[in-house]
Scaffold this motif. Sequence first.
Motif, PDB file in Angstrom:
ATOM      1  N   ARG A  32      -6.541   6.671 -10.927  1.00 17.32           N
ATOM      2  CA  ARG A  32      -5.598   5.560 -10.903  1.00 17.32           C
ATOM      3  C   ARG A  32      -4.179   6.115 -10.763  1.00 17.32           C
ATOM      4  NH1 ARG A  32      -7.413   6.568 -15.993  1.00 17.32           N
ATOM      5  NH2 ARG A  32      -5.886   6.682 -17.698  1.00 17.32           N
ATOM      6  N   GLU A  63      -0.763  -0.137 -14.035  1.00 18.94           N
ATOM      7  CA  GLU A  63      -1.650   0.805 -13.356  1.00 18.94           C
ATOM      8  C   GLU A  63      -2.379   0.121 -12.216  1.00 18.94           C
ATOM      9  OE1 GLU A  63      -4.319   2.444 -16.207  1.00 18.94           O
ATOM     10  OE2 GLU A  63      -2.827   3.835 -17.030  1.00 18.94           O
ATOM     11  N   SER A  64      -2.752   0.946 -11.224  1.00 18.23           N
ATOM     12  CA  SER A  64      -3.507   0.447 -10.081  1.00 18.23           C
ATOM     13  C   SER A  64      -4.593   1.466  -9.751  1.00 18.23           C
ATOM     14  CB  SER A  64      -2.587   0.236  -8.882  1.00 18.23           C
ATOM     15  OG  SER A  64      -3.317  -0.219  -7.750  1.00 18.23           O
ATOM     16  N   PRO A 100       0.908  -2.516  -8.293  1.00 20.69           N
ATOM     17  CA  PRO A 100       0.400  -3.617  -9.119  1.00 20.69           C
ATOM     18  C   PRO A 100       1.529  -4.549  -9.555  1.00 20.69           C
ATOM     19  CG  PRO A 100       0.664  -1.655 -10.446  1.00 20.69           C
ATOM     20  CD  PRO A 100       1.024  -1.260  -9.040  1.00 20.69           C
ATOM     21  N   THR A 117       0.843  -1.197   0.000  1.00 23.08           N
ATOM     22  CA  THR A 117       0.000   0.000   0.000  1.00 23.08           C
ATOM     23  C   THR A 117       0.877   1.244   0.000  1.00 23.08           C
ATOM     24  OG1 THR A 117      -1.778  -1.133   1.177  1.00 23.08           O
ATOM     25  CG2 THR A 117      -1.791   1.280   1.224  1.00 23.08           C
ATOM     26  N   THR A 173      -3.049   3.682  -2.955  1.00 23.04           N
ATOM     27  CA  THR A 173      -3.146   2.655  -3.975  1.00 23.04           C
ATOM     28  C   THR A 173      -2.226   1.504  -3.583  1.00 23.04           C
ATOM     29  OG1 THR A 173      -3.044   2.238  -6.364  1.00 23.04           O
ATOM     30  CG2 THR A 173      -1.278   3.572  -5.413  1.00 23.04           C
ATOM     31  N   THR A 174      -2.286   0.414  -4.329  1.00 25.70           N
ATOM     32  CA  THR A 174      -1.393  -0.724  -4.093  1.00 25.70           C
ATOM     33  C   THR A 174      -0.506  -0.905  -5.309  1.00 25.70           C
ATOM     34  OG1 THR A 174      -3.081  -2.249  -4.933  1.00 25.70           O
ATOM     35  CG2 THR A 174      -3.005  -1.884  -2.559  1.00 25.70           C
TER      36      THR A 174
END
Length: 265
Positions: free
Chosen positions: A216, A223-224, A239, A203, A236-237
């Motif tokens: 995103r 992309e995440s 990817p 994260t 975001t995490t």
Amino acid sequence: MPNESPIGTEYARTRDIIAVAVLLIALAAVLIVILVQVWPPAPSLAPDGRPELPPSATTARLPGWSPRLSRETGLFVIVLAAGMLGATVHALRSLYWYVGNRSLRRSWLMMYLFLPFIGGLLGLIVYLVLRGGLTSPAGGTSDINPYGITAIAALVGLFSQETAEKLRSVFGTLLAPAQTGRDQALPPRVDGIDPVSGEAGTTVTLRGTGLGSASRVRFGDAESPATDVTDTQVRTTVPSGAASGRPVVVTPTGNAPSPEDFTVQ
């Protein structure tokens, strides 16, 4: 450009050109009829040789409608019609130039339909701004020369873009610039990232300003989706397939790269 919308990029078809040209010509004819019908009568002389006061109202005879307009209302209609007529002339000149050069795109057709209305509204605005200078403080509508205001409104419509820029420069100098508030979108900017390294699934929090519409985050070509989005931060995490480098927050108003690199472990 990769982010450019494909809508209206093709060249205008023959039927599109004919439809817009017919509408503009018909509008010009209607506006001329309105100007003729609403035009105030010329001053007349009384039997004793003194000038008579102009009538307080006139009747405009239009197809299926004969409204009775006061002189004040008539001047408003004249200004609107003259501004629209000037803008229609500009639209027709631009239309035949682009058609003659075979470079008219369909995306410009909407401009030709809206330009007469923009010219009419700009003519009305300029008329209201100048109204105080066209009459004495104690004067009324009888002191206004209809030829003068019609010429001004028509020229405003003919040069609508120049008029808008001149009004903007004049009143931008007179009036203080508006402070940036909640109703004005800030450009997206990323000031920091935490943590600065991690493996896929980690994260990551990106902090900055104007991030409220983020959708995103890009890590190289991967992309995440953005989660926990606020104006000042995005989570975001990482990817799978992410590459080391500066993550980029993607928003509808533009992209915001991180000032720091993120290292994928």
